[in-house]
Design an enzyme around this catalytic site. Structure first.
Site, PDB file in Angstrom:
ATOM      1  CE  LYS A   1      -4.436  -1.347   2.009  1.00 49.12           C
ATOM      2  NZ  LYS A   1      -5.443  -0.941   2.980  1.00 49.12           N
TER       3      LYS A   1
ATOM      4  CE  LYS B   1      -9.518 -10.733  -3.683  1.00 51.77           C
ATOM      5  NZ  LYS B   1      -8.886 -10.517  -2.398  1.00 51.77           N
TER       6      LYS B   1
ATOM      7  CE  LYS C   1     -12.435  -0.813  -2.836  1.00 55.17           C
ATOM      8  NZ  LYS C   1     -12.665  -0.671  -1.427  1.00 55.17           N
TER       9      LYS C   1
END
Ligand code: TRP
Length: 339
Positions: free
Chosen positions: A118, A201, A204
């Site tokens: 991240k 995967k 969103k």
């Protein structure tokens, strides 16, 4: 999730960072509802304090938190049976996280792969909250003495850290106070992949909306996305082994199996050998039958924000009733003076 695994208390959390997909439903929400319906004590949290470890637009955060609450309920999590609330309303999470900041070691935190992913190249510019994220997650779980935590594979390392924090606390203060939590890792079979690329995967954040089924999609959109899902030109194989090296076919079969609560073997016995032109309408019908009522219920719930807020506040009160005595005891163990 078998019954024997849950003799005690289940806790899990989802970040309200906007946008729920079929992947969240099959991998988390549906399983959360099933655990609740086995009569186990279940606590489910919208982790808004985790969400703000990266900047969130305040208006969107509020909306995403309420929408996530609607998503939980529409997926079968009953706020009467489960405790359903948002993290920031129960300040014991942040309070215990501070204690854990003083238990966890810099070296442990630096090894967290999610932080590295991240934070990216510019880790110096990441928030301190993002670095401490796993200590807050440990607090979420341990402030309830939760014993079982259903999560995706990507959270395994954070759960190991939770165990390490519990063990170090118990050791440092010579107590047997925090339980060593069991991870309940979601199997690869429930992992839902993109409808455009079976090796990625379902997410969103994928730029193509056709790659995913959103929990807010209506019946026509769901059917269209399944009809247009990427496949290869061959018909379905007659056996499971034939799905290897055919990630798109494998993904659609997996989705069919998960939606119908059947094993992949059972599904292959029913649909093996069929052309996609025959299988896709079957999958579209199934997906519409299962998912359209969820999206309808979500939009119904979202029309009454005051009611959602009321549900979250009631849930927070119930959560605090469990968390407050555990935090109080923790403060005593640590030697903090107070009544
Ligand atoms: N980190 C989890 C995720 O991104 C969310 C989370 C926060 C969580 N606190 C938790 C999950 C406690 C389980 C238990 O998926």
């Amino acid at each position: 999730m078998t019954e024997a695994e849950f003799t005690s208390r289940v806790f899990s959390g989802i970040q309200p960072s906007g946008g729920l997909t079929l992947g969240n439903y099959l991998g988390a929400l549906k399983r959360f509802a099933q655990a609740q319906d086995q009569g186990i004590e279940t606590i489910y949290c919208m982790v808004d304090l985790h969400a703000i470890t990266v900047w969130q637009d305040p208006v969107k955060l509020r909306h995403a938190t309420r929408e996530l609450c609607a998503g939980f309920i529409a997926s079968g999590v009953d706020p009467e049976k489960s405790i359903l609330f948002n993290q920031s309303q129960v300040s014991e999470h942040a309070q215990l996280a501070w204690i854990f900041n003083c238990v966890a070691r810099m070296g442990w935190m630096k090894r967290m792969t999610q932080f590295k992913d991240k934070a990216g190249k510019n880790a110096e510019n990441a928030s301190l909250g993002l670095f401490g994220y796993p200590a807050l997650m440990a607090a979420d779980i341990l402030v309830y003495h939760a014993t079982h935590v259903p999560v995706g594979e990507d959270q395994k390392q954070h759960l190991e850290l939770t165990r390490d924090i519990a063990a170090k606390f118990n050791h440092d203060y010579s107590v047997d106070f925090f339980p060593i939590t069991e991870p309940v890792i979601e199997g690869a079979a429930t992992r839902v992949m993109s409808l455009r690329d079976g090796s990625k995967k379902m997410s969103k954040s994928d730029p193509s909306d056709m790659s995913r089924i959103n929990l807010t999609d209506d019946a026509d959109t769901i059917a269209k996305k399944i009809r247009k899902a990427k496949t290869d030109p061959e018909p379905l194989p007659s056996e499971v082994a034939g799905l290897e090296d055919r990630p798109e076919a494998r993904n659609l079969i997996n989705i069919y199996a998960a939606l119908s609560d059947k094993s992949v073997d059972q599904v292959m016995a029913d649909v093996g050998g069929k052309a996609f032109s025959e299988f896709k309408p079957m999958l579209a019908d199934l997906a519409v039958a299962q998912m359209a009522p969820i999206s309808d219920e979500m939009s119904r719930l979202m029309q009454d924000e005051a009611e959602i807020d009321r549900i979250l506040t009631v849930g927070a009160d119930r959560a605090r009733a469990i968390a407050a005595p555990i935090l109080k005891k923790t403060y005593e163990i640590v030697g903090l003076v107070g009544s």
